[in-house]
Write a protein that holds these residues in place. Structure first.
Motif, PDB file in Angstrom:
ATOM      1  N   ALA A 117       0.811  -1.226   0.000  1.00 13.09           N
ATOM      2  CA  ALA A 117       0.000   0.000   0.000  1.00 13.09           C
ATOM      3  C   ALA A 117       0.845   1.278   0.000  1.00 13.09           C
ATOM      4  O   ALA A 117       0.529   2.236   0.683  1.00 13.09           O
ATOM      5  CB  ALA A 117      -0.968  -0.013   1.179  1.00 13.09           C
ATOM      6  N   GLY A 118       1.956   1.271  -0.728  1.00 15.34           N
ATOM      7  CA  GLY A 118       2.813   2.444  -0.803  1.00 15.34           C
ATOM      8  C   GLY A 118       3.777   2.587   0.361  1.00 15.34           C
ATOM      9  O   GLY A 118       4.489   3.579   0.470  1.00 15.34           O
ATOM     10  N   GLY A 119       3.813   1.595   1.225  1.00 10.84           N
ATOM     11  CA  GLY A 119       4.718   1.615   2.369  1.00 10.84           C
ATOM     12  C   GLY A 119       5.418   0.280   2.517  1.00 10.84           C
ATOM     13  O   GLY A 119       5.548  -0.476   1.554  1.00 10.84           O
ATOM     14  N   LEU A 120       5.856   0.003   3.715  1.00  5.66           N
ATOM     15  CA  LEU A 120       6.501  -1.271   4.020  1.00  5.66           C
ATOM     16  C   LEU A 120       5.717  -1.973   5.121  1.00  5.66           C
ATOM     17  O   LEU A 120       5.503  -1.405   6.195  1.00  5.66           O
ATOM     18  CB  LEU A 120       7.946  -1.052   4.493  1.00  5.66           C
ATOM     19  CG  LEU A 120       8.921  -0.467   3.480  1.00  5.66           C
ATOM     20  CD1 LEU A 120      10.271  -0.198   4.142  1.00  5.66           C
ATOM     21  CD2 LEU A 120       9.079  -1.413   2.289  1.00  5.66           C
ATOM     22  N   GLN A 121       5.296  -3.205   4.834  1.00  8.64           N
ATOM     23  CA  GLN A 121       4.620  -4.017   5.837  1.00  8.64           C
ATOM     24  C   GLN A 121       5.669  -4.789   6.618  1.00  8.64           C
ATOM     25  O   GLN A 121       6.483  -5.500   6.040  1.00  8.64           O
ATOM     26  CB  GLN A 121       3.648  -4.989   5.175  1.00  8.64           C
ATOM     27  CG  GLN A 121       2.960  -5.895   6.177  1.00  8.64           C
ATOM     28  CD  GLN A 121       1.958  -6.801   5.514  1.00  8.64           C
ATOM     29  OE1 GLN A 121       0.901  -6.349   5.100  1.00  8.64           O
ATOM     30  NE2 GLN A 121       2.284  -8.079   5.432  1.00  8.64           N
ATOM     31  N   MET A 122       5.628  -4.624   7.936  1.00  5.51           N
ATOM     32  CA  MET A 122       6.582  -5.294   8.818  1.00  5.51           C
ATOM     33  C   MET A 122       5.844  -6.302   9.697  1.00  5.51           C
ATOM     34  O   MET A 122       4.842  -5.962  10.311  1.00  5.51           O
ATOM     35  CB  MET A 122       7.268  -4.267   9.729  1.00  5.51           C
ATOM     36  CG  MET A 122       8.029  -3.193   8.989  1.00  5.51           C
ATOM     37  SD  MET A 122       8.621  -1.872  10.101  1.00  5.51           S
ATOM     38  CE  MET A 122       9.639  -2.792  11.244  1.00  5.51           C
ATOM     39  N   LYS A 123       6.365  -7.528   9.723  1.00  2.00           N
ATOM     40  CA  LYS A 123       5.860  -8.530  10.662  1.00  2.00           C
ATOM     41  C   LYS A 123       6.905  -8.713  11.744  1.00  2.00           C
ATOM     42  O   LYS A 123       8.085  -8.907  11.454  1.00  2.00           O
ATOM     43  CB  LYS A 123       5.644  -9.874   9.975  1.00  2.00           C
ATOM     44  CG  LYS A 123       4.340 -10.008   9.293  1.00  2.00           C
ATOM     45  CD  LYS A 123       4.110 -11.449   8.863  1.00  2.00           C
ATOM     46  CE  LYS A 123       2.862 -11.527   8.033  1.00  2.00           C
ATOM     47  NZ  LYS A 123       2.581 -12.894   7.603  1.00  2.00           N
ATOM     48  N   ASN A 124       6.443  -8.641  12.984  1.00  2.00           N
ATOM     49  CA  ASN A 124       7.320  -8.814  14.143  1.00  2.00           C
ATOM     50  C   ASN A 124       6.806  -9.930  15.025  1.00  2.00           C
ATOM     51  O   ASN A 124       5.599 -10.068  15.222  1.00  2.00           O
ATOM     52  CB  ASN A 124       7.375  -7.531  14.980  1.00  2.00           C
ATOM     53  CG  ASN A 124       8.259  -6.479  14.371  1.00  2.00           C
ATOM     54  OD1 ASN A 124       9.471  -6.602  14.396  1.00  2.00           O
ATOM     55  ND2 ASN A 124       7.648  -5.448  13.819  1.00  2.00           N
ATOM     56  N   GLU A 125       7.729 -10.714  15.548  1.00  6.21           N
ATOM     57  CA  GLU A 125       7.395 -11.658  16.605  1.00  6.21           C
ATOM     58  C   GLU A 125       7.686 -10.950  17.918  1.00  6.21           C
ATOM     59  O   GLU A 125       8.828 -10.576  18.188  1.00  6.21           O
ATOM     60  CB  GLU A 125       8.236 -12.924  16.484  1.00  6.21           C
ATOM     61  CG  GLU A 125       7.915 -13.937  17.573  1.00  6.21           C
ATOM     62  CD  GLU A 125       8.806 -15.149  17.484  1.00  6.21           C
ATOM     63  OE1 GLU A 125       8.451 -16.090  16.763  1.00  6.21           O
ATOM     64  OE2 GLU A 125       9.880 -15.116  18.132  1.00  6.21           O
ATOM     65  N   CYS A 126       6.642 -10.743  18.697  1.00  8.08           N
ATOM     66  CA  CYS A 126       6.737 -10.012  19.952  1.00  8.08           C
ATOM     67  C   CYS A 126       6.490 -10.983  21.101  1.00  8.08           C
ATOM     68  O   CYS A 126       5.407 -11.569  21.187  1.00  8.08           O
ATOM     69  CB  CYS A 126       5.711  -8.887  19.988  1.00  8.08           C
ATOM     70  SG  CYS A 126       5.898  -7.694  18.641  1.00  8.08           S
ATOM     71  N   THR A 127       7.482 -11.131  21.957  1.00 11.15           N
ATOM     72  CA  THR A 127       7.359 -12.013  23.109  1.00 11.15           C
ATOM     73  C   THR A 127       7.392 -11.162  24.364  1.00 11.15           C
ATOM     74  O   THR A 127       8.389 -10.480  24.619  1.00 11.15           O
ATOM     75  CB  THR A 127       8.507 -13.049  23.134  1.00 11.15           C
ATOM     76  OG1 THR A 127       8.493 -13.782  21.909  1.00 11.15           O
ATOM     77  CG2 THR A 127       8.358 -14.005  24.310  1.00 11.15           C
ATOM     78  N   ILE A 128       6.297 -11.176  25.118  1.00 15.97           N
ATOM     79  CA  ILE A 128       6.237 -10.404  26.350  1.00 15.97           C
ATOM     80  C   ILE A 128       6.608 -11.328  27.501  1.00 15.97           C
ATOM     81  O   ILE A 128       5.898 -12.301  27.786  1.00 15.97           O
ATOM     82  CB  ILE A 128       4.862  -9.760  26.542  1.00 15.97           C
ATOM     83  CG1 ILE A 128       4.602  -8.810  25.361  1.00 15.97           C
ATOM     84  CG2 ILE A 128       4.802  -9.021  27.883  1.00 15.97           C
ATOM     85  CD1 ILE A 128       3.323  -8.051  25.419  1.00 15.97           C
ATOM     86  N   GLU A 129       7.725 -11.009  28.117  1.00 11.21           N
ATOM     87  CA  GLU A 129       8.281 -11.815  29.203  1.00 11.21           C
ATOM     88  C   GLU A 129       7.839 -11.259  30.549  1.00 11.21           C
ATOM     89  O   GLU A 129       7.590 -10.062  30.683  1.00 11.21           O
ATOM     90  CB  GLU A 129       9.811 -11.797  29.130  1.00 11.21           C
ATOM     91  CG  GLU A 129      10.352 -12.290  27.808  1.00 11.21           C
ATOM     92  CD  GLU A 129      11.850 -12.102  27.659  1.00 11.21           C
ATOM     93  OE1 GLU A 129      12.457 -12.886  26.901  1.00 11.21           O
ATOM     94  OE2 GLU A 129      12.424 -11.178  28.283  1.00 11.21           O
TER      95      GLU A 129
END
Length: 148
Positions: A117-129
């Motif tokens: 969509a005209g930008g950058l799609q970022m996928k993150n793995e987020c682990t809340i410790e």
């Protein structure tokens, strides 16, 4: 905090980006979340009953999930971004209870970056410790779009 230019963000794919500072989960934060969402289940807001029945009140799972933007802001700064949006999650698991009074932090890994969509799609793995515990509170694969 790690800093990277918008044009270079894809160079971080596959890497652990960093770890946030610890944040204490207070009863006040839990109560405010209950007010905001209408989720007043006793395990969260009835301190006396929760203490008697389960050893103390616990944070809402969605409260823990909602901390991701705040915790992530202290991990990675992408320069040259004009705006960013949360696009959703592909997977969320609540794997451990966060008791009121405990501290949490987030460990973030960049899984992918692709044009969208005209930008950058970022996928993150987020682990809340959870401080002092082996099992994390939450593991979520989040999606955001940034625009340069």
């Amino acid at each position: 905090m790690k800093e990277v230019a918008y044009a270079d963000v894809a160079s971080l794919v596959g890497q652990e980006i960093g770890v946030s500072d610890w944040v204490e989960i207070t009863q006040e934060r839990v109560n405010l979340f209950a007010e905001a969402t209408g989720d007043h289940q006793w395990i969260h807001v009835d301190v006396e009953r929760a203490t008697k029945d389960i050893g103390g009140p616990i944070a809402h799972g969605y409260l823990t999930l909602s901390l991701i933007p705040m915790l992530g802001a202290g991990i990675l700064r992408v320069t040259g971004v004009t705006r960013g949006i949360n696009y959703g999650c592909d997977k969320v698991r609540f794997t451990g209870m966060v008791r009121v009074g405990k501290k949490v932090r987030m460990r973030q890994k960049l899984v992918s970056v692709e044009p969208k969509a005209g930008g950058l799609q970022m996928k993150n793995e987020c682990t809340i410790e959870i401080e002092g515990e082996e099992r994390p509170a939450c593991v979520a694969e989040t999606i955001s779009i940034i625009y340069g």
